[in-house]
Design a protein around this motif. Sequence first.
Motif, PDB file in Angstrom:
ATOM      1  N   THR A   4       0.928  -1.186   0.039  1.00  0.00           N
ATOM      2  CA  THR A   4       0.214   0.170   0.087  1.00  0.00           C
ATOM      3  C   THR A   4       0.790   1.277  -0.131  1.00  0.00           C
ATOM      4  N   LEU A   5       1.867   1.258   1.012  1.00  0.00           N
ATOM      5  CA  LEU A   5       2.746   2.275   0.968  1.00  0.00           C
ATOM      6  C   LEU A   5       3.514   2.653  -0.469  1.00  0.00           C
ATOM      7  N   SER A   6       3.969   1.716  -0.998  1.00  0.00           N
ATOM      8  CA  SER A   6       4.740   1.683  -2.369  1.00  0.00           C
ATOM      9  C   SER A   6       3.570   2.042  -3.158  1.00  0.00           C
ATOM     10  N   GLY A   7       2.425   1.757  -3.381  1.00  0.00           N
ATOM     11  CA  GLY A   7       1.323   2.172  -4.299  1.00  0.00           C
ATOM     12  C   GLY A   7       1.232   3.661  -4.158  1.00  0.00           C
ATOM     13  N   ARG A   8       0.991   4.119  -2.907  1.00  0.00           N
ATOM     14  CA  ARG A   8       0.753   5.450  -2.711  1.00  0.00           C
ATOM     15  C   ARG A   8       1.823   6.656  -3.060  1.00  0.00           C
ATOM     16  N   LEU A   9       3.078   5.989  -2.664  1.00  0.00           N
ATOM     17  CA  LEU A   9       4.241   6.876  -2.989  1.00  0.00           C
ATOM     18  C   LEU A   9       4.460   7.052  -4.456  1.00  0.00           C
ATOM     19  N   SER A  10       4.415   5.823  -5.358  1.00  0.00           N
ATOM     20  CA  SER A  10       4.463   5.871  -6.606  1.00  0.00           C
ATOM     21  C   SER A  10       3.505   6.752  -7.470  1.00  0.00           C
ATOM     22  N   GLU A  11       2.275   7.002  -6.567  1.00  0.00           N
ATOM     23  CA  GLU A  11       1.287   7.864  -7.160  1.00  0.00           C
ATOM     24  C   GLU A  11       1.765   9.287  -7.240  1.00  0.00           C
ATOM     25  N   VAL A  12       2.371   9.492  -5.887  1.00  0.00           N
ATOM     26  CA  VAL A  12       2.759  10.986  -5.674  1.00  0.00           C
ATOM     27  C   VAL A  12       4.065  11.408  -6.838  1.00  0.00           C
ATOM     28  N   PHE A  13       4.995  10.381  -7.068  1.00  0.00           N
ATOM     29  CA  PHE A  13       6.170  10.524  -7.798  1.00  0.00           C
ATOM     30  C   PHE A  13       5.844  10.541  -9.183  1.00  0.00           C
ATOM     31  N   ASP A  14       4.703   9.838  -9.501  1.00  0.00           N
ATOM     32  CA  ASP A  14       4.407   9.791 -11.107  1.00  0.00           C
ATOM     33  C   ASP A  14       4.005  11.366 -11.318  1.00  0.00           C
ATOM     34  N   ARG A  15       2.987  11.719 -10.453  1.00  0.00           N
ATOM     35  CA  ARG A  15       2.646  13.316 -10.691  1.00  0.00           C
ATOM     36  C   ARG A  15       3.824  14.247 -10.626  1.00  0.00           C
ATOM     37  N   LEU A  16       4.882  14.140  -9.932  1.00  0.00           N
ATOM     38  CA  LEU A  16       6.005  14.881  -9.668  1.00  0.00           C
ATOM     39  C   LEU A  16       6.724  14.991 -11.135  1.00  0.00           C
ATOM     40  N   ARG A  17       7.010  13.809 -11.576  1.00  0.00           N
ATOM     41  CA  ARG A  17       7.798  13.513 -12.536  1.00  0.00           C
ATOM     42  C   ARG A  17       7.254  13.925 -13.852  1.00  0.00           C
ATOM     43  N   ARG A  18       5.667  13.889 -13.959  1.00  0.00           N
ATOM     44  CA  ARG A  18       5.136  14.278 -15.007  1.00  0.00           C
ATOM     45  C   ARG A  18       5.068  16.171 -15.325  1.00  0.00           C
ATOM     46  N   ARG A  19       5.307  16.682 -14.265  1.00  0.00           N
ATOM     47  CA  ARG A  19       5.529  18.129 -14.379  1.00  0.00           C
ATOM     48  C   ARG A  19       6.784  18.376 -14.733  1.00  0.00           C
ATOM     49  N   GLY A  20       7.007  19.218 -15.525  1.00  0.00           N
ATOM     50  CA  GLY A  20       8.401  19.915 -15.873  1.00  0.00           C
ATOM     51  C   GLY A  20       8.934  20.645 -14.972  1.00  0.00           C
ATOM     52  N   ALA A  21       8.329  21.972 -14.640  1.00  0.00           N
ATOM     53  CA  ALA A  21       9.004  22.646 -13.666  1.00  0.00           C
ATOM     54  C   ALA A  21       8.153  22.276 -12.333  1.00  0.00           C
ATOM     55  N   LEU A  22       8.698  22.633 -10.969  1.00  0.00           N
ATOM     56  CA  LEU A  22       8.240  22.211  -9.735  1.00  0.00           C
ATOM     57  C   LEU A  22       8.254  23.574  -9.114  1.00  0.00           C
ATOM     58  N   SER A  23       7.183  24.052  -8.484  1.00  0.00           N
ATOM     59  CA  SER A  23       7.229  25.120  -7.483  1.00  0.00           C
ATOM     60  C   SER A  23       7.273  24.585  -5.856  1.00  0.00           C
ATOM     61  N   ASP A  29       2.950  20.108  -1.362  1.00  0.00           N
ATOM     62  CA  ASP A  29       1.619  19.257  -1.540  1.00  0.00           C
ATOM     63  C   ASP A  29       2.127  17.656  -1.759  1.00  0.00           C
ATOM     64  N   ALA A  30       3.440  17.325  -2.386  1.00  0.00           N
ATOM     65  CA  ALA A  30       3.555  15.993  -2.545  1.00  0.00           C
ATOM     66  C   ALA A  30       4.154  15.327  -1.090  1.00  0.00           C
ATOM     67  N   LEU A  31       4.906  16.472  -0.361  1.00  0.00           N
ATOM     68  CA  LEU A  31       5.307  15.896   1.079  1.00  0.00           C
ATOM     69  C   LEU A  31       3.821  15.824   1.953  1.00  0.00           C
ATOM     70  N   ARG A  32       2.864  16.481   1.901  1.00  0.00           N
ATOM     71  CA  ARG A  32       1.674  16.269   2.397  1.00  0.00           C
ATOM     72  C   ARG A  32       1.225  15.009   2.206  1.00  0.00           C
ATOM     73  N   GLU A  33       1.160  14.371   1.090  1.00  0.00           N
ATOM     74  CA  GLU A  33       0.866  13.209   0.624  1.00  0.00           C
ATOM     75  C   GLU A  33       1.653  11.949   1.163  1.00  0.00           C
ATOM     76  N   ILE A  34       3.110  12.404   0.911  1.00  0.00           N
ATOM     77  CA  ILE A  34       3.988  11.401   1.524  1.00  0.00           C
ATOM     78  C   ILE A  34       3.865  11.036   3.142  1.00  0.00           C
ATOM     79  N   ARG A  35       3.739  12.336   3.929  1.00  0.00           N
ATOM     80  CA  ARG A  35       3.318  12.320   5.323  1.00  0.00           C
ATOM     81  C   ARG A  35       2.047  11.264   5.616  1.00  0.00           C
ATOM     82  N   LEU A  36       1.047  11.536   4.832  1.00  0.00           N
ATOM     83  CA  LEU A  36      -0.112  10.597   5.042  1.00  0.00           C
ATOM     84  C   LEU A  36       0.173   9.253   4.857  1.00  0.00           C
ATOM     85  N   ALA A  37       0.804   8.889   3.710  1.00  0.00           N
ATOM     86  CA  ALA A  37       1.108   7.461   3.376  1.00  0.00           C
ATOM     87  C   ALA A  37       1.818   6.868   4.375  1.00  0.00           C
TER      88      ALA A  37
END
Length: 298
Positions: A4-23, A29-37
């Motif tokens: 479950t942890l692995s699944g949730r983290l990969s969702e977060v990372f897929d989203r991050l990787r898809r974005r070119g630039a990161l603010s 946002d990503a860290l909030r999701e990682i925290r909950l996972a």
Amino acid sequence: MFDTLSGRLSEVFDRLRRRGALSEADVTDALREIRLALLDADVALFVVKDFVANVREKAIGAEVLRSVSPGQMVVKIVNDELIAALGGKAVPVNLLAPAPIPILMVGLQGSGKTTTSGKLALRLRTRERKKVLLASLDTQRPAAQLQLEQLAQRAEVTSLPIIAGQTPLQIAHRAMDTARRELYDIVILDTAGRLSLDETLMQEVKSVQMAVNPVETLLVVDAMTGQDAVTTASAFNTALGLTGIVMTRLDSDARGGAALSMHAITGAPIKLVGTGEKLDALDNFDPERIAGRILGMG
Ligand SMILES: Nc1nc2c(ncn2[C@@H]2O[C@H](COP(=O)(O)OP(=O)(O)O)[C@@H](O)[C@H]2O)c(=O)[nH]1
Ligand SMILES: [Mg+2]
């Protein structure tokens, strides 16, 4: 484990990787999701807090956010932090001591001490070519000493003959005397557990520890017990000063958070993991490989 942890983290990372630039907000946002996972996976709260703070500090830097692939950089930072939380480097069972080397197995009832004692004996005999003596100090349950004797037979190592009526301390002394006289390399001392933490148990184990001065005091914990595993580890470490941890039932669907908390709680490395009921289902614990597995890169 970790699914479950692995699944949730990969969702977060897929989203991050898809974005070119990161603010900075994207990282937050990503860290909030990682925290909950991590919290949902039963990682101890203070471990999660440190983890997220460390990742934030490293990820918010301008070099990361302005890099060519910031998402990838953040993933790498998380990977490195996971490895650190899991203890950094793989630490083997310490065999660098004069023979006979006493290894003391401690933990709650049902955590897998006796099974792991048999597994460890088999591995030391076959992989390290060691002469191993198994001794059961479990005088609590009538069948416990027989259980270890049967495991010893299957592992093709010797078990200390059972003498009814001896105390754990007497058995420990007899095991060490036998090992010295008969030139054993390693003595694995399997102790009695209790259903929950109690002072009598700790005192009994402590007296054995003081008598034999083991090279390894290994806590065996069941990965399925989640947050309770953390409490158990903390109590045993305070009482005995653990040199290592064995996590059992990694073959289960445990959420896995305990593995991520153990090192922070005790300072002791996870050295071995149990991956099944069979005698050969024992693996080394390698933080890099486990982090890779959690992040779906293993
Ligand atoms: N699936 C699985 N079962 C395990 C593992 N380690 C131990 N067990 C089982 O857990 C039960 C209790 O183990 P035991 O060694 O008797 O625990 P002890 O009370 O701590 O000595 C037994 O049925 C074992 O076969 C493991 O890594 N995976
Ligand atoms: Mg037992």
